[in-house]
Design an enzyme around this catalytic site. Structure first.
Site, short mmCIF file in Angstrom:
data_model
loop_
_atom_site.label_atom_id
_atom_site.label_comp_id
_atom_site.label_asym_id
_atom_site.label_seq_id
_atom_site.Cartn_x
_atom_site.Cartn_y
_atom_site.Cartn_z
N ALA A 41 0.63 -1.30 -0.04
CA ALA A 41 -0.11 0.19 -0.14
C ALA A 41 0.85 1.28 -0.03
CB ALA A 41 -0.83 -0.04 1.24
N GLY A 46 6.56 1.17 5.72
CA GLY A 46 7.33 0.02 5.00
C GLY A 46 7.59 0.50 3.58
N CYS A 47 6.26 0.52 3.00
CA CYS A 47 6.34 0.76 1.45
C CYS A 47 6.93 2.29 0.96
CB CYS A 47 5.09 0.87 0.88
SG CYS A 47 4.21 -0.69 1.15
N THR A 48 6.90 3.21 1.69
CA THR A 48 7.50 4.33 1.62
C THR A 48 9.07 4.16 1.67
OG1 THR A 48 5.84 5.83 2.71
CG2 THR A 48 7.83 7.07 2.56
N ALA A 51 10.05 2.41 -1.33
CA ALA A 51 9.88 3.25 -2.61
C ALA A 51 11.03 4.49 -2.65
CB ALA A 51 8.61 4.07 -2.70
#
Length: 157
Positions: A41, A46-48, A51
């Site tokens: 998401a 974590g995804c930030t 990325a």
């Protein structure tokens, strides 16, 4: 659990919308090595981290002939917000029905806070210029993944 892709197999075809609402197909990616990474998401911690690690490694990845594309179930408008908020310099694709996640082995059962849930499995697939899978990593960690990927691809860290 979805099956993982085999090294040397053709990458599954797809057409998805990017963060600006434009269609992107696997066929559009031919002629250049591509890193597809699947994440749960946009704008979560974590995804930030992941990325931003890709963003910060774009010079080395592009210098070695790779393009990076992130894929999540988020709608294009949220992907645009993610790109703008974190100054992401690569394409983000929307897979709301998780069909592409499933085709690439990035959807299935996983542990989340001690419970088995169904969802996106953080995964990375590298595709060569001809559309053939050269590397498939499943259930990767957000932190440190890009450095590990660079080592596996022979790109200096």
């Amino acid at each position: 659990m979805t099956e993982r892709l085999d090294i040397g197999s053709p990458a599954p075809d797809f057409t998805l919308l990017d963060q600006d609402g434009a269609e992107v197909s696997l066929a559009d990616l031919r002629g250049r090595k591509t890193v597809l990474y699947f994440y749960p998401a946009a704008m979560t911690p974590g995804c930030t981290t992941q990325a931003c690690d890709f963003r910060d490694s774009m010079g080395a990845l592009q210098g070695s002939g790779y393009r990076v594309i992130g894929i999540s179930r988020d709608e294009p408008s949220k992907l645009a917000e993610f790109r703008d908020r974190d100054a992401l310099t690569f394409t983000l694709l929307s897979d709301p029905d998780h069909a592409v996640h499933s085709a690439y082995g990035a959807w299935g059962e996983k542990m989340n806070y001690g419970k088995v849930v169904e969802g996106a499995i953080r995964s990375t697939v590298v595709i060569d210029e001809e559309g053939v899978v050269t590397l498939a990593l499943s259930n990767v960690k957000a932190t440190g993944h890009v450095a590990r990927l660079r080592r596996l691809l022979g790109i200096d860290a």
